[in-house]
Each structure stands twice: as C-alpha cells, then as structure tokens.
Design a protein around this motif. Structure first.
Motif, mmCIF file in Angstrom:
data_model
loop_
_atom_site.group_PDB
_atom_site.id
_atom_site.type_symbol
_atom_site.label_atom_id
_atom_site.label_comp_id
_atom_site.label_asym_id
_atom_site.label_seq_id
_atom_site.Cartn_x
_atom_site.Cartn_y
_atom_site.Cartn_z
ATOM 1 N N GLN A 2 16.809 7.606 -7.889
ATOM 2 C CA GLN A 2 15.732 7.464 -7.665
ATOM 3 C C GLN A 2 15.645 6.402 -6.059
ATOM 4 O OE1 GLN A 2 13.222 5.246 -9.906
ATOM 5 N NE2 GLN A 2 11.299 5.348 -8.506
ATOM 6 N N LYS A 3 15.095 7.491 -5.315
ATOM 7 C CA LYS A 3 14.956 6.282 -4.112
ATOM 8 C C LYS A 3 13.915 5.576 -3.670
ATOM 9 C CE LYS A 3 13.376 7.864 0.645
ATOM 10 N NZ LYS A 3 12.792 9.244 1.618
ATOM 11 N N THR A 4 14.509 4.075 -3.700
ATOM 12 C CA THR A 4 13.914 3.284 -3.621
ATOM 13 C C THR A 4 13.537 2.738 -1.428
ATOM 14 O OG1 THR A 4 16.012 1.851 -2.407
ATOM 15 C CG2 THR A 4 15.619 2.555 -4.559
ATOM 16 N N SER A 10 2.726 10.580 2.043
ATOM 17 C CA SER A 10 3.453 12.305 1.022
ATOM 18 C C SER A 10 4.344 12.404 0.165
ATOM 19 C CB SER A 10 3.067 13.135 2.077
ATOM 20 O OG SER A 10 5.021 12.756 2.949
ATOM 21 N N GLU A 11 5.325 11.091 0.354
ATOM 22 C CA GLU A 11 6.303 10.620 -0.923
ATOM 23 C C GLU A 11 5.566 9.683 -2.288
ATOM 24 O OE1 GLU A 11 10.301 9.296 0.173
ATOM 25 O OE2 GLU A 11 9.452 10.066 2.920
ATOM 26 N N ILE A 12 4.521 9.201 -1.638
ATOM 27 C CA ILE A 12 4.293 8.151 -2.267
ATOM 28 C C ILE A 12 3.600 9.434 -4.112
ATOM 29 C CG2 ILE A 12 2.583 6.625 -3.655
ATOM 30 C CD1 ILE A 12 3.279 5.647 -0.549
ATOM 31 N N THR A 13 3.562 9.468 -5.075
ATOM 32 C CA THR A 13 2.792 9.633 -6.457
ATOM 33 C C THR A 13 1.696 8.748 -7.033
ATOM 34 O OG1 THR A 13 4.700 9.048 -7.311
ATOM 35 C CG2 THR A 13 5.426 11.266 -6.575
ATOM 36 N N GLN A 16 3.987 6.622 -9.128
ATOM 37 C CA GLN A 16 4.261 5.191 -7.993
ATOM 38 C C GLN A 16 3.520 4.554 -8.064
ATOM 39 O OE1 GLN A 16 7.934 4.697 -6.576
ATOM 40 N NE2 GLN A 16 6.426 2.793 -7.421
ATOM 41 N N ILE A 17 2.265 5.064 -8.219
ATOM 42 C CA ILE A 17 0.922 4.212 -7.560
ATOM 43 C C ILE A 17 0.566 3.075 -9.135
ATOM 44 C CG2 ILE A 17 -1.858 4.268 -7.236
ATOM 45 C CD1 ILE A 17 -0.864 5.918 -4.943
ATOM 46 N N ALA A 18 0.814 4.267 -10.600
ATOM 47 C CA ALA A 18 0.509 2.878 -11.464
ATOM 48 C C ALA A 18 1.024 2.498 -11.894
ATOM 49 C CB ALA A 18 0.306 4.577 -12.000
ATOM 50 N N SER A 19 3.134 2.949 -11.544
ATOM 51 C CA SER A 19 3.938 1.508 -11.926
ATOM 52 C C SER A 19 3.557 0.594 -10.721
ATOM 53 C CB SER A 19 5.094 2.458 -10.871
ATOM 54 O OG SER A 19 5.994 1.397 -11.037
ATOM 55 N N TRP A 69 4.120 -4.809 1.794
ATOM 56 C CA TRP A 69 5.219 -3.183 2.136
ATOM 57 C C TRP A 69 5.583 -2.829 0.583
ATOM 58 C CZ3 TRP A 69 4.036 0.235 5.653
ATOM 59 C CH2 TRP A 69 4.195 1.464 6.262
ATOM 60 N N LEU A 70 5.007 -1.835 0.282
ATOM 61 C CA LEU A 70 5.202 -1.248 -0.703
ATOM 62 C C LEU A 70 6.278 0.175 -0.412
ATOM 63 C CD1 LEU A 70 2.736 -2.603 -3.145
ATOM 64 C CD2 LEU A 70 5.141 -2.965 -3.095
ATOM 65 N N GLY A 71 5.403 1.251 0.326
ATOM 66 C CA GLY A 71 5.683 2.311 0.563
ATOM 67 C C GLY A 71 4.706 2.739 1.799
ATOM 68 N N GLY A 72 5.079 4.368 2.884
ATOM 69 C CA GLY A 72 4.133 4.707 3.317
ATOM 70 C C GLY A 72 4.532 5.252 4.397
ATOM 71 N N ASP A 73 3.411 5.496 5.414
ATOM 72 C CA ASP A 73 4.407 5.645 7.220
ATOM 73 C C ASP A 73 5.178 5.081 7.444
ATOM 74 O OD1 ASP A 73 3.712 8.156 6.448
ATOM 75 O OD2 ASP A 73 1.427 7.606 6.827
ATOM 76 N N ILE A 74 6.542 4.987 7.797
ATOM 77 C CA ILE A 74 7.019 3.561 8.457
ATOM 78 C C ILE A 74 6.319 3.254 9.678
ATOM 79 C CG2 ILE A 74 9.023 5.049 8.903
ATOM 80 C CD1 ILE A 74 9.336 1.832 7.541
ATOM 81 N N GLU A 75 5.927 4.059 10.128
ATOM 82 C CA GLU A 75 5.586 3.498 12.024
ATOM 83 C C GLU A 75 4.148 2.648 12.301
ATOM 84 O OE1 GLU A 75 6.175 8.283 12.002
ATOM 85 O OE2 GLU A 75 5.058 7.371 10.558
#
Length: 104
Positions: A2-4, A10-13, A16-19, A69-75
């Motif tokens: 699994q990618k960490t 757009s990669e967030i499913t 993943q949000i439920a988790s 930060w959990l995930g998203g557009d790194i910009e």
C-alpha cells in the motif's frame, strides 16, 4: 504494498477517508482554488513541535500543516501561493475544549 504518501487529492478514495475518520474522528477538507487536501486536528505532539518554532508565525503554520496533513495536493505545502492562502484556516485545526478552574 500500500502506498503511504498521497500527493494528489485525486488519489484519495472514499475508503481512505473512512479509515482516517475512524482513526482520527474529525478530519477536514482544505481547499484552495484547484487544490485540496485532507487534514486532521492538531495533537499535542504537533502543537509542541510547532510551538518550538519560536516567534516565527509562518514556521508555526508550516509545522501545523505538516503535522495535520493526511494527504492531498502537495502543492498546498510546497507552493507559497497555496500555503499562504490556507494559513488563515490552520488556526481551526488547533481546537481546545473549554476548561474551568474552580477553587474549593
């Protein structure tokens, strides 16, 4: 495997949000124009680390964003235009319950 690291929103499913919701209880979507990310509330460790930045409010905000930060557009973290735009919202990630002190 699994990618960490999730570096685009757009990669967030939905899974993943439920988790993240299960793990952190409260999570938030932070959006600036065409970029977005998911963040959690700041915890004690993040606050301690950010507070050690001294009197530099930009460094404090940078450390709060990275710690939440959990995930998203790194910009949003790396591009000054996006980062400065979200800085005002970061105070919302530092929430406290109201406490009272009563002399007995």
């Amino acid at each position: 495997m699994q990618k960490t690291t999730i570096e685009t929103f757009s990669e967030i499913t939905p899974e993943q949000i439920a988790s993240w919701k299960e793990q952190y209880k409260e999570i938030y979507k932070l959006t600036v124009e065409d970029k977005a990310c998911i963040v959690k509330l700041a915890d004690r460790k993040t606050l301690s680390f950010a507070s050690a930045s001294g009197k530099d409010p930009m460094k404090f905000n940078e450390l709060i964003l990275k710690g939440c930060w959990l995930g998203g557009d790194i910009e949003i973290q790396t591009d000054d235009n996006y980062f400065i735009s979200v800085a005002a919202q970061l105070a919302e990630l530092v929430k406290f319950k109201t406490a009272t002190l009563e002399k007995l």
